[in-house]
Design a protein around this motif. Structure first.
Motif, PDB file in Angstrom:
ATOM      1  N   UNK A 107      -1.624 -10.082  18.700  1.00 55.88           N
ATOM      2  CA  UNK A 107      -1.342 -10.635  17.381  1.00 55.88           C
ATOM      3  C   UNK A 107      -2.023  -9.797  16.306  1.00 55.88           C
ATOM      4  N   UNK A 108      -1.322  -9.595  15.206  1.00 52.37           N
ATOM      5  CA  UNK A 108      -1.896  -8.853  14.095  1.00 52.37           C
ATOM      6  C   UNK A 108      -2.788  -9.805  13.324  1.00 52.37           C
ATOM      7  N   UNK A 115      -7.774   2.827   4.102  1.00 55.77           N
ATOM      8  CA  UNK A 115      -6.982   1.885   4.890  1.00 55.77           C
ATOM      9  C   UNK A 115      -5.922   2.616   5.712  1.00 55.77           C
ATOM     10  N   UNK A 116      -5.294   3.638   5.128  1.00 56.36           N
ATOM     11  CA  UNK A 116      -4.285   4.404   5.874  1.00 56.36           C
ATOM     12  C   UNK A 116      -4.900   5.114   7.066  1.00 56.36           C
ATOM     13  N   UNK A 117      -6.061   5.701   6.873  1.00 54.37           N
ATOM     14  CA  UNK A 117      -6.716   6.401   7.983  1.00 54.37           C
ATOM     15  C   UNK A 117      -7.138   5.412   9.065  1.00 54.37           C
ATOM     16  N   UNK A 118      -7.782   4.321   8.656  1.00 52.99           N
ATOM     17  CA  UNK A 118      -8.254   3.333   9.632  1.00 52.99           C
ATOM     18  C   UNK A 118      -7.106   2.615  10.326  1.00 52.99           C
ATOM     19  N   UNK A 119      -5.961   2.540   9.662  1.00 56.89           N
ATOM     20  CA  UNK A 119      -4.793   1.886  10.256  1.00 56.89           C
ATOM     21  C   UNK A 119      -3.957   2.866  11.076  1.00 56.89           C
ATOM     22  N   UNK A 120      -4.213   4.175  10.895  1.00 61.44           N
ATOM     23  CA  UNK A 120      -3.486   5.183  11.669  1.00 61.44           C
ATOM     24  C   UNK A 120      -2.177   5.589  11.033  1.00 61.44           C
ATOM     25  N   UNK A 137      -5.162  -4.923  12.586  1.00 63.00           N
ATOM     26  CA  UNK A 137      -5.309  -5.736  11.373  1.00 63.00           C
ATOM     27  C   UNK A 137      -4.155  -5.412  10.430  1.00 63.00           C
ATOM     28  N   UNK A 138      -3.678  -6.419   9.707  1.00 59.17           N
ATOM     29  CA  UNK A 138      -2.621  -6.183   8.723  1.00 59.17           C
ATOM     30  C   UNK A 138      -3.086  -5.153   7.702  1.00 59.17           C
ATOM     31  N   UNK A 191      -6.503  -5.135   5.382  1.00 52.34           N
ATOM     32  CA  UNK A 191      -7.491  -4.065   5.525  1.00 52.34           C
ATOM     33  C   UNK A 191      -7.768  -3.406   4.181  1.00 52.34           C
ATOM     34  N   UNK A 192      -6.712  -3.119   3.426  1.00 56.35           N
ATOM     35  CA  UNK A 192      -6.881  -2.487   2.121  1.00 56.35           C
ATOM     36  C   UNK A 192      -7.668  -3.381   1.163  1.00 56.35           C
ATOM     37  N   UNK A 193      -7.373  -4.665   1.156  1.00 55.30           N
ATOM     38  CA  UNK A 193      -8.086  -5.588   0.271  1.00 55.30           C
ATOM     39  C   UNK A 193      -9.560  -5.720   0.665  1.00 55.30           C
ATOM     40  N   UNK A 194      -9.835  -5.715   1.968  1.00 55.45           N
ATOM     41  CA  UNK A 194     -11.222  -5.795   2.423  1.00 55.45           C
ATOM     42  C   UNK A 194     -11.995  -4.537   2.035  1.00 55.45           C
ATOM     43  N   UNK A 195     -11.366  -3.384   2.149  1.00 53.93           N
ATOM     44  CA  UNK A 195     -12.018  -2.132   1.749  1.00 53.93           C
ATOM     45  C   UNK A 195     -12.245  -2.125   0.247  1.00 53.93           C
TER      46      UNK A 195
END
Length: 130
Positions: free
Chosen positions: A32-33, A84-89, A112-113, A117-121
């Motif tokens: 699950x995401x 976020x792009x790097x951490x999300x791949x 993670x969605x 992720x972007x909002x948390x960063x």
């Protein structure tokens, strides 16, 4: 070939000849995401550690420019998006997948969605959160 053989099971009849191959549907468990809770201190600390590691990575440093750019709030937004792009791949011009594929942080937070992720960063990078 072994992988294909495991995916498609072939049934032998008693005479030893091959019957028509039957496709066997295997259940693939897709995790699950998740979303990131800003109140989860352990997750936020882990994310902050990963962001700090990426910020110190010399391959992300921008070459010196002769022009001066004004720094505003959009820089934090862009940094959060890039991290976020790097951490999300996700492939991006600043961090191409061919360059970062072997990096331990590339795709680490794929479960993670992306928007979460972007909002948390962005929350971690904003001056109000410190």
């Amino acid at each position: 070939q072994k992988l294909i053989a495991e995916y498609f099971e072939e049934v032998n009849d008693e005479s030893g000849s091959m019957e028509e191959s039957k496709v066997v549907k295997k259940e693939i468990e897709i995790p699950a995401i998740q979303t990131i809770s800003m109140g989860d201190a352990r997750t936020m600390a882990g994310l902050w550690s990963d962001i700090s590691t990426l910020m110190r990575d010399p391959s992300l440093e921008r070459p010196e420019s002769t022009s001066q750019l004004s720094v505003g709030s959009h820089c934090t937004d862009y940094t959060a998006l890039s991290m976020a792009k790097i951490l999300h791949g996700i492939d991006s011009p600043r961090a191409s997948s061919s360059k970062f594929y072997g990096h331990p942080m590339f795709g680490k937070w794929r479960h993670v969605k992306m928007i979460s992720l972007q909002l948390a960063i962005l929350h971690l990078l904003s001056p109000q959160s410190k």
